[in-house]
Design a protein around this motif. Structure first.
Motif, PDB file in Angstrom:
ATOM      1  N   ASP A   4       0.924  -1.121  -0.111  1.00  0.00           N
ATOM      2  CA  ASP A   4       0.003  -0.094   0.100  1.00  0.00           C
ATOM      3  C   ASP A   4       0.785   1.144   0.172  1.00  0.00           C
ATOM      4  O   ASP A   4       0.391   2.536  -0.176  1.00  0.00           O
ATOM      5  N   LEU A   5       2.203   0.984   0.285  1.00  0.00           N
ATOM      6  CA  LEU A   5       3.010   2.096   0.299  1.00  0.00           C
ATOM      7  C   LEU A   5       3.327   2.942  -0.943  1.00  0.00           C
ATOM      8  O   LEU A   5       3.528   2.237  -1.937  1.00  0.00           O
ATOM      9  N   SER A   6       3.233   4.164  -0.931  1.00  0.00           N
ATOM     10  CA  SER A   6       3.894   4.940  -2.207  1.00  0.00           C
ATOM     11  C   SER A   6       5.304   5.180  -2.255  1.00  0.00           C
ATOM     12  O   SER A   6       5.987   5.449  -3.132  1.00  0.00           O
ATOM     13  N   PHE A   7       5.938   5.027  -0.990  1.00  0.00           N
ATOM     14  CA  PHE A   7       7.324   5.698  -0.944  1.00  0.00           C
ATOM     15  C   PHE A   7       7.583   5.302   0.626  1.00  0.00           C
ATOM     16  O   PHE A   7       6.902   4.922   1.453  1.00  0.00           O
ATOM     17  N   ALA A   8       8.990   5.181   1.037  1.00  0.00           N
ATOM     18  CA  ALA A   8       9.616   5.085   2.226  1.00  0.00           C
ATOM     19  C   ALA A   8      10.641   5.748   2.577  1.00  0.00           C
ATOM     20  O   ALA A   8      11.328   6.069   1.708  1.00  0.00           O
ATOM     21  N   GLU A   9      10.784   6.235   3.848  1.00  0.00           N
ATOM     22  CA  GLU A   9      11.816   6.827   4.343  1.00  0.00           C
ATOM     23  C   GLU A   9      12.481   5.888   5.485  1.00  0.00           C
ATOM     24  O   GLU A   9      11.924   5.597   6.319  1.00  0.00           O
ATOM     25  N   VAL A  10      13.705   5.389   5.058  1.00  0.00           N
ATOM     26  CA  VAL A  10      14.540   4.553   5.991  1.00  0.00           C
ATOM     27  C   VAL A  10      15.525   5.037   6.756  1.00  0.00           C
ATOM     28  O   VAL A  10      16.210   5.803   5.870  1.00  0.00           O
ATOM     29  N   GLY A  47       1.585  10.804  -7.075  1.00  0.00           N
ATOM     30  CA  GLY A  47       0.266  10.416  -6.670  1.00  0.00           C
ATOM     31  C   GLY A  47       0.500   9.763  -5.240  1.00  0.00           C
ATOM     32  O   GLY A  47      -0.095   8.678  -4.891  1.00  0.00           O
ATOM     33  N   ALA A  48       1.559  10.300  -4.311  1.00  0.00           N
ATOM     34  CA  ALA A  48       1.630   9.500  -3.059  1.00  0.00           C
ATOM     35  C   ALA A  48       0.377   9.644  -2.298  1.00  0.00           C
ATOM     36  O   ALA A  48      -0.280  10.400  -2.054  1.00  0.00           O
ATOM     37  N   ARG A  49       0.091   8.589  -1.639  1.00  0.00           N
ATOM     38  CA  ARG A  49      -1.137   8.249  -0.923  1.00  0.00           C
ATOM     39  C   ARG A  49      -0.537   7.758   0.606  1.00  0.00           C
ATOM     40  O   ARG A  49      -1.353   8.132   1.407  1.00  0.00           O
ATOM     41  N   ALA A  50       0.393   7.010   0.593  1.00  0.00           N
ATOM     42  CA  ALA A  50       0.716   6.319   1.860  1.00  0.00           C
ATOM     43  C   ALA A  50       2.264   6.328   1.986  1.00  0.00           C
ATOM     44  O   ALA A  50       2.996   6.177   1.187  1.00  0.00           O
ATOM     45  N   GLY A  51       2.922   6.741   3.217  1.00  0.00           N
ATOM     46  CA  GLY A  51       4.188   6.762   3.212  1.00  0.00           C
ATOM     47  C   GLY A  51       4.750   6.168   4.816  1.00  0.00           C
ATOM     48  O   GLY A  51       4.132   6.481   5.570  1.00  0.00           O
ATOM     49  N   LEU A  52       5.903   5.717   4.632  1.00  0.00           N
ATOM     50  CA  LEU A  52       6.457   4.873   5.817  1.00  0.00           C
ATOM     51  C   LEU A  52       7.939   5.440   6.070  1.00  0.00           C
ATOM     52  O   LEU A  52       8.625   5.774   5.325  1.00  0.00           O
ATOM     53  N   GLY A  88      12.897   0.838  18.984  1.00  0.00           N
ATOM     54  CA  GLY A  88      12.565   0.786  17.399  1.00  0.00           C
ATOM     55  C   GLY A  88      11.511   2.037  16.996  1.00  0.00           C
ATOM     56  O   GLY A  88      10.678   2.314  18.031  1.00  0.00           O
ATOM     57  N   SER A  89      11.501   2.591  16.105  1.00  0.00           N
ATOM     58  CA  SER A  89      10.077   3.446  15.493  1.00  0.00           C
ATOM     59  C   SER A  89       9.855   3.165  14.412  1.00  0.00           C
ATOM     60  O   SER A  89      10.840   3.282  13.323  1.00  0.00           O
ATOM     61  N   ALA A  90       8.593   3.192  13.805  1.00  0.00           N
ATOM     62  CA  ALA A  90       8.167   3.428  12.307  1.00  0.00           C
ATOM     63  C   ALA A  90       6.891   4.110  12.393  1.00  0.00           C
ATOM     64  O   ALA A  90       5.919   3.877  13.359  1.00  0.00           O
ATOM     65  N   ILE A  91       6.607   5.027  11.457  1.00  0.00           N
ATOM     66  CA  ILE A  91       5.692   5.889  11.432  1.00  0.00           C
ATOM     67  C   ILE A  91       5.038   5.729  10.110  1.00  0.00           C
ATOM     68  O   ILE A  91       5.680   5.544   9.155  1.00  0.00           O
ATOM     69  N   ILE A  92       3.504   5.599  10.099  1.00  0.00           N
ATOM     70  CA  ILE A  92       3.095   5.315   8.572  1.00  0.00           C
ATOM     71  C   ILE A  92       2.028   6.671   8.721  1.00  0.00           C
ATOM     72  O   ILE A  92       1.136   6.924   9.450  1.00  0.00           O
ATOM     73  N   THR A  93       2.241   7.381   7.393  1.00  0.00           N
ATOM     74  CA  THR A  93       1.011   8.645   7.472  1.00  0.00           C
ATOM     75  C   THR A  93       0.318   8.233   5.942  1.00  0.00           C
ATOM     76  O   THR A  93       0.891   7.587   5.213  1.00  0.00           O
ATOM     77  N   THR A  94      -0.959   8.678   6.024  1.00  0.00           N
ATOM     78  CA  THR A  94      -1.626   8.513   4.658  1.00  0.00           C
ATOM     79  C   THR A  94      -2.313   9.976   4.373  1.00  0.00           C
ATOM     80  O   THR A  94      -2.463  10.854   5.265  1.00  0.00           O
ATOM     81  N   THR A  95      -2.800   9.942   3.318  1.00  0.00           N
ATOM     82  CA  THR A  95      -3.706  11.218   2.865  1.00  0.00           C
ATOM     83  C   THR A  95      -5.011  11.062   3.396  1.00  0.00           C
ATOM     84  O   THR A  95      -5.439  10.008   3.875  1.00  0.00           O
TER      85      THR A  95
END
Ligand SMILES: [Zn+2]
Lengths: 134, 394
Positions: free
Chosen positions: B287-293, B372-377, B387-394
């Motif tokens: 479902d991700l459009s992109f990721a920042e790692v 068309g970014a809709r969801a990013g992690l 640890g941490s992970a964050i998901i944001t959506t439109t």
């Protein structure tokens, strides 16, 4: 031999180095550095951790070196010779232990090769465990 | 009910040599402007602590609040190594979701010395972070290098692959006004840079930087009343601990946990961080459009690509070589330019990742925009099991 920087992590016995860990008498989990007091296995309530010597041979999990002198409190030799490090997997204990490597460089190492525990001095004298050629 | 992001702001990363408070306040003001809110509207301030700037850094929330002018807001300060910023976001989000406040400001900033991260001063033979330097000279890059060498042995990764990660991220960073390093680079330049910790070279390893980042979070009720249309939503904040026994040698440890009694967990720590975020968001990697790692090294980005589930273990190089993880690719990774282009400003970094998520999901990332970014992690791993992970959506 200068006094070790840390107490009770390793010993040299008749010239043979041993890593000193602890083992939970309930679940048999092994700890290095030696854990005292409570077992960290979340399924175990063990409170009796007793001293154990770790296997002296293992296989290289990974390795690297320090091409530049590491910062204090590491004491560097003059002239600086790159420190080689290896993380060595001990099969019986199911544990990977990091150490300096003695008399070998990264060119001599590969993942999976066998190394044996030895020891050597830090630049300012105190002994430390090291991994070396069996 | 959910928490939304009303404002994002940064002070550009660099080596500016100014007090960290200045970067934090600049970022906070930018985030408030972006949100269309005033400092007096903020009911709760969370500061992500820095441990390299004396006492003011240990109580960062109060330090920022005082610098902006005491306004009587509720406050928190927190430290969780590289995950400090994510934890600060989590604290603010939780307070909003509990109905205890409508508007929260999250700020992180750092001012860092040159060179390797050193342990905090003084003889501390009980502190593994001091001992690993004293006994082994094991710097942070040494641990990154162990992972990189392991990856080469397991999956056949090459120095050229690592260099390609740097080339990709430098190109993205050249398009980011907040990045410290704005120059593109070539694989030849990376491969010619000095070896630091074999197999990693200087250009494979992220630098330490000064910088500041801030977010304005709000309840969706408040956002509606405020007239924000379609704000970016915080869909998940995962702050998980590892599961015993950890079988990856983690910085700053001397050894892994033992598998003598308990078999290794189903997921490594890094993989479990993203997994928990997906579960919470009800989304999957697809479902991700992109990721920042958290690319502390080029090789570590490849590990992360697999750990966040963008491909099975051992196949990150395939995605890289196909251009899938580049800007314009199927699933861009580190469209901000990543740590490769920023350098790490510890308490600000996880917040900066979410700034990028916000701008991408608003469609306001300019030349770096993921179509068309809709969801990013955003994923990162702090020391000692934060640890941490964050998901944001439109
Ligand atoms: Zn036990």
């Amino acid at each position: 031999m200068t006094a070790p920087v840390i107490d009770g992590w390793f010993t040299v016995d008749d010239g043979t180095a041993h890593l000193l860990g602890t083992r939970c008498s309930d679940c048999r989990t092994v700890y290095f550095p030696p854990q005292t007091g409570l077992c960290r296995n979340p399924h175990c309530d063990g409170e009796d951790l007793t001293g154990t010597r770790l296997s002296r041979r293992g296989t290289v999990w990974s390795y690297t070196n320090a091409c530049y002198p590491p910062p204090a409190p590491f004491v560097t030799a003059e002239p600086y010779v790159p420190v080689t490090l290896a993380a060595v997997e001990l099969a019986e204990e199911g544990i990977v232990v990091l150490g300096q490597v003695k008399d070998l460089t990264v060119e001599d190492l590969h993942v999976g090769m066998e190394l044996e525990l030895t020891w050597g001095p830090l630049a300012d004298g105190p002994p430390v465990w090291m991994w070396g050629r069996p | 009910m959910s928490a939304v992001i009303l404002g994002a702001g940064m002070h550009p990363w660099g080596k500016w040599g100014r007090p960290f408070t200045e970067y934090g306040v600049a970022a906070a003001r930018a985030a408030l402007r972006d949100a269309g809110l005033a400092w007096s509207d903020v009911q709760f301030v969370v500061g992500a602590d820095t441990i390299r700037n004396g006492y003011p850094g240990f109580v960062a929330g109060a330090t920022f609040a005082q610098a902006m002018g005491w306004n009587g807001a509720r406050i928190a300060s927190c430290y969780a190594a590289c995950a400090s910023g994510a934890q600060a976001i989590d604290i603010a989000r939780t307070r909003i979701l509990a109905g205890l406040c409508d508007v929260a400001l999250v700020v992180g900033a750092d001012s860092t010395p040159k060179g390797f991260f050193k342990p905090v001063g003084g003889d501390r033979p009980d502190d593994p972070d001091w001992l690993r330097f004293r006994l082994l000279g094991a710097t942070n890059p040494a641990y990154f290098a162990l992972y990189a060498r392991r990856r080469m042995a397991l999956y056949g990764s090459t120095a050229e692959d690592f260099a390609a990660v740097k080339v990709k991220n430098a190109l993205a960073g050249s398009l980011n006004g907040n990045a410290r390093y704005r120059r593109t680079t070539t694989a030849e330049q990376v491969l010619a840079s000095p070896m630091v910790a074999d197999p990693l070279r200087l250009m494979d390893i992220c630098a330490t930087s000064d910088g500041g980042a801030a977010l304005v979070l709000a309840s969706d009720d408040f956002a509606r009343r405020h007239g924000a249309s379609g704000p970016v939503r915080l869909a998940a904040v995962s702050t998980v601990t590892p599961t015993f026994p950890g079988t990856v040698l983690e910085l700053p440890n001397f050894a892994t946990d033992s598998t003598a009694a308990v078999p290794p967990p189903e997921r490594t720590f890094r993989a479990s961080i993203a997994h928990a975020a997906y579960e919470e968001a009800g989304l999957g990697p697809g479902d991700l459009s992109f990721a920042e790692v958290y690319d502390l090294s080029t090789a570590l980005e490849l590990d992360w690509v697999e750990d966040v589930g963008l491909c099975p273990p051992g196949e990150a190089e395939k995605l890289l070589r196909a251009g899938d993880t580049a800007l314009g690719g199927r699933i861009p990774v580190n469209p901000s330019g990543g740590l490769a282009s920023f350098g790490e400003a510890v308490p600000a970094q996880a917040i900066a990742q979410v700034c990028e998520l916000t701008w991408q999901l608003r469609g306001r990332a300019g030349a770096r925009q993921v179509e068309g970014a809709r969801a990013g992690l955003a994923a990162n791993q702090g020391l000692f099991g934060h640890g941490s992970a964050i998901i944001t959506t439109t």
